[in-house]
Design a protein around this motif. Structure first.
Motif, PDB file in Angstrom:
ATOM      1  N   TRP A   1       5.800   7.010  -2.496  1.00 11.95           N
ATOM      2  CA  TRP A   1       6.187   6.599  -3.847  1.00 11.95           C
ATOM      3  C   TRP A   1       7.074   5.359  -3.769  1.00 11.95           C
ATOM      4  O   TRP A   1       6.853   4.372  -4.474  1.00 11.95           O
ATOM      5  N   ALA A   2       8.082   5.395  -2.902  1.00 12.15           N
ATOM      6  CA  ALA A   2       9.012   4.273  -2.762  1.00 12.15           C
ATOM      7  C   ALA A   2       8.304   3.021  -2.236  1.00 12.15           C
ATOM      8  O   ALA A   2       8.614   1.906  -2.654  1.00 12.15           O
TER       9      ALA A   2
ATOM     10  N   CYS B   1       5.211   2.125  -2.771  1.00  7.31           N
ATOM     11  CA  CYS B   1       4.492   1.536  -3.909  1.00  7.31           C
ATOM     12  C   CYS B   1       5.462   0.806  -4.836  1.00  7.31           C
ATOM     13  O   CYS B   1       5.169  -0.295  -5.315  1.00  7.31           O
ATOM     14  N   ASP B   2       6.624   1.403  -5.094  1.00  8.69           N
ATOM     15  CA  ASP B   2       7.649   0.744  -5.915  1.00  8.69           C
ATOM     16  C   ASP B   2       8.088  -0.574  -5.290  1.00  8.69           C
ATOM     17  O   ASP B   2       8.255  -1.581  -5.990  1.00  8.69           O
TER      18      ASP B   2
ATOM     19  N   GLU C   1       5.651  -3.444  -5.693  1.00  7.60           N
ATOM     20  CA  GLU C   1       5.738  -4.009  -7.042  1.00  7.60           C
ATOM     21  C   GLU C   1       7.013  -4.830  -7.213  1.00  7.60           C
ATOM     22  O   GLU C   1       6.992  -5.902  -7.810  1.00  7.60           O
ATOM     23  N   GLN C   2       8.112  -4.338  -6.692  1.00  7.78           N
ATOM     24  CA  GLN C   2       9.388  -5.052  -6.797  1.00  7.78           C
ATOM     25  C   GLN C   2       9.314  -6.422  -6.119  1.00  7.78           C
ATOM     26  O   GLN C   2       9.849  -7.402  -6.631  1.00  7.78           O
TER      27      GLN C   2
ATOM     28  N   ARG D   1       0.412  -3.903  -0.815  1.00 10.97           N
ATOM     29  CA  ARG D   1       0.222  -3.207  -2.093  1.00 10.97           C
ATOM     30  C   ARG D   1      -1.000  -2.286  -2.024  1.00 10.97           C
ATOM     31  O   ARG D   1      -0.937  -1.115  -2.396  1.00 10.97           O
TER      32      ARG D   1
ATOM     33  N   ARG E   1       0.424   5.649 -12.605  1.00  8.84           N
ATOM     34  CA  ARG E   1       1.324   4.497 -12.448  1.00  8.84           C
ATOM     35  C   ARG E   1       0.873   3.561 -11.333  1.00  8.84           C
ATOM     36  O   ARG E   1       1.026   2.345 -11.415  1.00  8.84           O
ATOM     37  N   PHE E   2       0.341   4.148 -10.263  1.00  4.23           N
ATOM     38  CA  PHE E   2      -0.094   3.360  -9.104  1.00  4.23           C
ATOM     39  C   PHE E   2      -1.561   3.637  -8.792  1.00  4.23           C
ATOM     40  O   PHE E   2      -1.884   4.305  -7.808  1.00  4.23           O
TER      41      PHE E   2
END
Length: 165
Positions: free
Chosen positions: A62-63, A65-66, A69-70, A128, A161-162
């Motif tokens: 999860w992190a 993927c975040d 995006e960041q 990504r 979301r992803f």
């Protein structure tokens, strides 16, 4: 080519009374599915991996993927010469993975490696794509292993979301 993988720990099993269907975000991210993770560059045969057995694997996916995006929030995208930084903090230890994006490339370094070790460098688009593929593959594996997890709304939201790229 970037390869992201995991191994669940047999030393830290999930509590048998867990209702995966109703588990909340905190429980899913930090209390379940402990193991080890790795990021490997298959072309250079280099790898960053943990060996503690205590990494919450779903939280890592999860992190990651975040972070992908960041790192992409610069309006200039891959043309941006100014570096963008992100950090993945392993909550169960003091270790971190550090990500630095400059142009279309991301350097990944780990606290636990020697300071003279060169970073793992990957294309941002590949990071990504592979992070999202890893997340979806991990969720599919966990749903196969744990009854009710596929019915959890948090998992549905995460997959929406992803989406796979």
């Amino acid at each position: 080519m970037l390869d992201i993988g995991y191994a669940l720990s047999s030393r830290f099993p999930d509590p048998p009374q867990t209702d995966y269907r109703t588990a909340d975000v905190r429980t899913l991210r930090h209390d379940l599915f402990c193991g080890d993770v790795y990021l490997a560059d298959t072309e250079t045969d280099r790898e960053l991996s943990t060996a503690r057995g205590t990494v919450p694997v779903l939280d890592f996916a999860w992190a990651l993927c975040d972070i992908a995006e960041q790192l992409d929030r610069d309006p200039l995208g891959s043309r941006a010469s100014r570096p963008r930084y992100a950090e993945l903090d392993f909550v169960e230890s003091a270790d971190n993975l550090r990500f630095t994006r400059r142009f279309g490339w991301v350097d990944i370094t780990a606290d636990w490696l020697p300071a003279d070790e060169p970073p793992l460098t990957v294309d941002h688009g590949m990071l990504r794509r592979e992070a999202r593929d890893f997340l979806h593959d991990l969720i599919a594996d966990l749903v196969d292993m744990h009854e009710g997890l596929g019915d959890n709304p948090v998992i549905w939201d995460l997959q929406a979301r992803f989406p796979r790229v």
